[in-house]
Design a protein around this motif. Sequence first.
Motif, PDB file in Angstrom:
ATOM      1  N   PHE A  31       0.820  -1.208   0.000  1.00 49.77           N
ATOM      2  CA  PHE A  31       0.000   0.000   0.000  1.00 49.77           C
ATOM      3  C   PHE A  31       0.858   1.263   0.000  1.00 49.77           C
ATOM      4  CE2 PHE A  31      -2.471   3.271   2.361  1.00 49.77           C
ATOM      5  CZ  PHE A  31      -3.442   3.477   1.387  1.00 49.77           C
ATOM      6  N   ARG A  32       1.870   1.306   0.825  1.00 47.63           N
ATOM      7  CA  ARG A  32       2.719   2.513   0.904  1.00 47.63           C
ATOM      8  C   ARG A  32       3.405   2.822  -0.428  1.00 47.63           C
ATOM      9  NH1 ARG A  32       3.815   5.239   5.635  1.00 47.63           N
ATOM     10  NH2 ARG A  32       3.027   4.283   7.520  1.00 47.63           N
ATOM     11  N   GLU A  57      -0.966   7.507  -5.424  1.00 50.51           N
ATOM     12  CA  GLU A  57      -1.993   7.446  -6.472  1.00 50.51           C
ATOM     13  C   GLU A  57      -3.355   7.930  -5.969  1.00 50.51           C
ATOM     14  OE1 GLU A  57      -2.181   3.533  -8.321  1.00 50.51           O
ATOM     15  OE2 GLU A  57      -0.064   3.224  -7.836  1.00 50.51           O
ATOM     16  N   ILE A  58      -3.503   8.091  -4.663  1.00 53.22           N
ATOM     17  CA  ILE A  58      -4.789   8.483  -4.079  1.00 53.22           C
ATOM     18  C   ILE A  58      -4.854   9.997  -3.980  1.00 53.22           C
ATOM     19  CG2 ILE A  58      -6.292   8.307  -2.060  1.00 53.22           C
ATOM     20  CD1 ILE A  58      -4.891   5.609  -1.467  1.00 53.22           C
ATOM     21  N   GLU A 110      -7.785   8.438   4.671  1.00 48.55           N
ATOM     22  CA  GLU A 110      -9.083   9.099   4.587  1.00 48.55           C
ATOM     23  C   GLU A 110      -9.059  10.109   3.449  1.00 48.55           C
ATOM     24  OE1 GLU A 110     -12.253  11.536   7.403  1.00 48.55           O
ATOM     25  OE2 GLU A 110     -10.330  10.916   8.251  1.00 48.55           O
ATOM     26  N   VAL A 111     -10.171  10.174   2.707  1.00 40.43           N
ATOM     27  CA  VAL A 111     -10.281  11.105   1.586  1.00 40.43           C
ATOM     28  C   VAL A 111     -11.517  11.984   1.747  1.00 40.43           C
ATOM     29  CG1 VAL A 111      -9.012   9.638  -0.054  1.00 40.43           C
ATOM     30  CG2 VAL A 111     -11.501   9.385   0.163  1.00 40.43           C
ATOM     31  N   ILE A 140     -10.829   5.793  -7.710  1.00 38.26           N
ATOM     32  CA  ILE A 140     -10.197   4.761  -6.901  1.00 38.26           C
ATOM     33  C   ILE A 140      -9.132   4.075  -7.748  1.00 38.26           C
ATOM     34  CG2 ILE A 140     -10.545   2.628  -5.596  1.00 38.26           C
ATOM     35  CD1 ILE A 140     -13.466   3.535  -5.195  1.00 38.26           C
ATOM     36  N   PRO A 141      -7.866   4.135  -7.337  1.00 39.52           N
ATOM     37  CA  PRO A 141      -6.811   3.478  -8.109  1.00 39.52           C
ATOM     38  C   PRO A 141      -7.092   1.976  -8.286  1.00 39.52           C
ATOM     39  CG  PRO A 141      -5.850   4.943  -6.480  1.00 39.52           C
ATOM     40  CD  PRO A 141      -7.315   4.846  -6.176  1.00 39.52           C
TER      41      PRO A 141
END
Length: 158
Positions: free
Chosen positions: A34-35, A40-41, A76-77, A83-84
């Motif tokens: 994830f890191r 990309e988010i 959090e967004v 969404i990638p």
Amino acid sequence: MTPRIVESKARKLIGVSRSMSILTNRTAELWSGFRQRVSEISLRVSPDFISLQNYPEDYFRHFDPKKSFEKWAAVEVLEVSNIPQGMQFLELPTGKYAVFEYKGASNDPRIFQYIYNEWLPTSRYRLDHRTHFEVLGEKYKNNDPNSEEQIWVPILDR
């Protein structure tokens, strides 16, 4: 250690998840992947990371270290517009939480033993069947004794 009791707002999260158990813990693998892709988010609320767990309803009633649960690495967004690929969206509903300000190594299980075996049974609250999560902010240092994080435990009045 006395927690703050908070009525949390709904949160929109984007991240990755994996099924695992205490015995088949794949948290490091989940976070490593994830890191590498978190950039990309878009539209992040803060630089904080969210580590969360969705447990089966009877997970704590009949604890078994082989029992699977869903683990997430997320952020959090503000809104979900893109969404990638390979990531997922999760919305946490509003709800009451006990928030513990924890300082210590993240791999030390004593804080969770304290929360579930000492604090919760003697408090005026009971565990709610909602998502458990940790907020990993700028003072979080994985497995470092000087690391700081917030542990959010879902609760209901007895």
